[in-house]
Design an enzyme around this catalytic site. Structure first.
Site, PDB file in Angstrom:
ATOM      1  N   ARG A  83       0.840  -1.212   0.000  1.00  0.00           N
ATOM      2  CA  ARG A  83       0.000   0.000   0.000  1.00  0.00           C
ATOM      3  C   ARG A  83       0.869   1.255   0.000  1.00  0.00           C
ATOM      4  NH1 ARG A  83      -4.502   0.179   4.523  1.00  0.00           N
ATOM      5  NH2 ARG A  83      -2.724   0.731   5.832  1.00  0.00           N
ATOM      6  N   LYS A 185      -2.742   6.352   1.426  1.00  0.00           N
ATOM      7  CA  LYS A 185      -2.535   6.813   2.800  1.00  0.00           C
ATOM      8  C   LYS A 185      -1.578   8.003   2.782  1.00  0.00           C
ATOM      9  CE  LYS A 185      -2.314   4.582   7.322  1.00  0.00           C
ATOM     10  NZ  LYS A 185      -3.532   5.167   7.868  1.00  0.00           N
ATOM     11  N   GLU A 221     -16.256   6.083   4.901  1.00  0.00           N
ATOM     12  CA  GLU A 221     -15.523   5.573   6.062  1.00  0.00           C
ATOM     13  C   GLU A 221     -15.397   6.685   7.079  1.00  0.00           C
ATOM     14  OE1 GLU A 221     -11.353   4.651   5.494  1.00  0.00           O
ATOM     15  OE2 GLU A 221     -11.226   5.918   3.726  1.00  0.00           O
TER      16      GLU A 221
END
Ligand code: PLP
Ligand code: COI
Length: 345
Positions: A83, A185, A221
């Protein structure tokens, strides 16, 4: 293993402690150097570094655990490596090699083994890999040089009260545009959430639920975790969107629900109106920091919905998912192949 630090492990919050060693590698002249552990927690850089001017930074979060039989392990670090690789590429940063990422995590945890909370304390060692534009930029462009770093800090529960249900509100702010950066992220996704979270806390809510910005009808989210729901048939329902972070905890729970608990799992768009209309019995937040934090109540601009477990305890399905996940992480339950990386025997 070194002697443990003198810490009241069971009463740790989710806070930063300066630990002994951190890992650092520099990208300069078009290549990553070999990297090393250092003691200095401070960073000196140009006032015009890319990270300071145009927020060129990405990060990861994972944890090391002491297992029931006294090993130190971490959970699926290869997925964090992957990621972070994707996050870096999206912000035009040179990605850190995935195998070196995992090796650096292992090296950093080993060097700080005295800080890994003992089994049974409820605390874990939070591992924070991050990288950022280090060299000066003044026109809007990627930096030339980058720093990759990993520090660790012992932590307790992200939400005070541990597995006690929390109250969240539906946010008026948007987190990530449909074709923006929600799926990576990047620090910038969290900068935008700071006003919303301070405001939520001031009004007595633990977190913000963000909706899809295009229609503001679907669940995305929260600021730091994905959402899980359980419907009337005990199916695990996971909100699907291209602008949420692909949580490693959520992907793991999908597998655990199907293969350990025999549950049906559906990933689909979830309307806020379904949630507020009582279609779901249980709801929780999941992530490395949040683990599984049950939601007791959702507040949508004064209209409230309370899940069947109420405000006192986690619901039965979220409870089973939590016990199974933490059982796997702490060595009480056999893990799927490749999920557990042993750091110290
Ligand atoms: N969503 C956001 C916005 C997060 O910051 C995090 C934390 O990493 C998660 C979800 C959960 O992801 P993971 O399970 O990989 O920690
Ligand atoms: C994590 O769960 O690792 C995160 O990065 C969430 C963060 C908001 C603490």
């Amino acid at each position: 293993m070194g002697a443990k630090k003198d810490i009241d492990w069971s009463n740790l919050g989710f806070d930063y402690h300066v630990t002994d060693k951190r890992y650092v590698s520099m990208y300069q002249n078009g290549a990553w150097d070999e990297g090393k552990l250092i003691s200095d927690d401070k960073i000196v850089m140009s006032e015009d570094a890319g990270v300071l001017q145009y927020s060129q930074s990405v990060f990861e979060g994972l944890k090391a655990y002491t297992t029931q039989d006294g090993k130190i392990v971490c959970f699926r670090p290869d997925l964090n490596a992957e990621r972070m690789y994707d996050s870096a590429q999206y912000l035009e940063m040179p990605p850190f090699p995935k195998d070196r990422f995992v090796d650096a995590v292992v090296e950093t945890v080993r060097a700080n083994d005295a800080w890994v909370p003992p089994y049974g304390t409820g605390a874990t060692l939070y591992i924070r890999p991050f990288m950022f534009g280090y060299s000066p930029v003044i026109g809007v462009s990627p930096a030339e040089d980058y720093m990759f770093r990993i520090f660790v800090t012992p932590v307790g529960p992200y939400f005070k009260g541990g597995a006690k249900p929390i109250v969240v509100r539906v946010s008026d702010y948007d987190r990530a545009a449909p074709r923006g950066t929600g799926h990576i992220k990047a620090g910038l996704n969290y900068a935008m959430s700071l006003h919303a979270i301070v405001d939520a806390h001031n009004k007595g809510f633990s977190e913000n639920i963000y909706l899809d910005p295009a229609t503001r009808t679907k669940l995305e989210e929260t600021g730091g975790a994905n959402i899980l729901l359980v419907d009337a048939d005990n199916t695990l329902v996971i909100p699907k969107s291209t602008s949420i972070l692909p949580s490693i905890t959520r992907r793991s729970l999908h597998y655990v629900a199907e293969n350990y608990l025999g549950m049906k799992v559906v990933e689909r768009e979830v309307l806020l109106s379904e949630v507020m209309g009582g279609e779901f019995k249980e709801c929780g937040l999941c992530g490395t920091a949040a683990v599984i934090s049950p939601i007791g109540r959702i507040n949508d601009h004064g209209k409230e919905f309370t899940f069947s477990n109420g405000m006192e305890k986690i619901g039965p399905v979220m409870g089973k998912l939590l016990d199974t996940l933490t059982g796997i992480q702490m060595g009480r339950i056999e893990a799927p192949e490749g999920w557990i990386k042993v750091i110290e025997e």
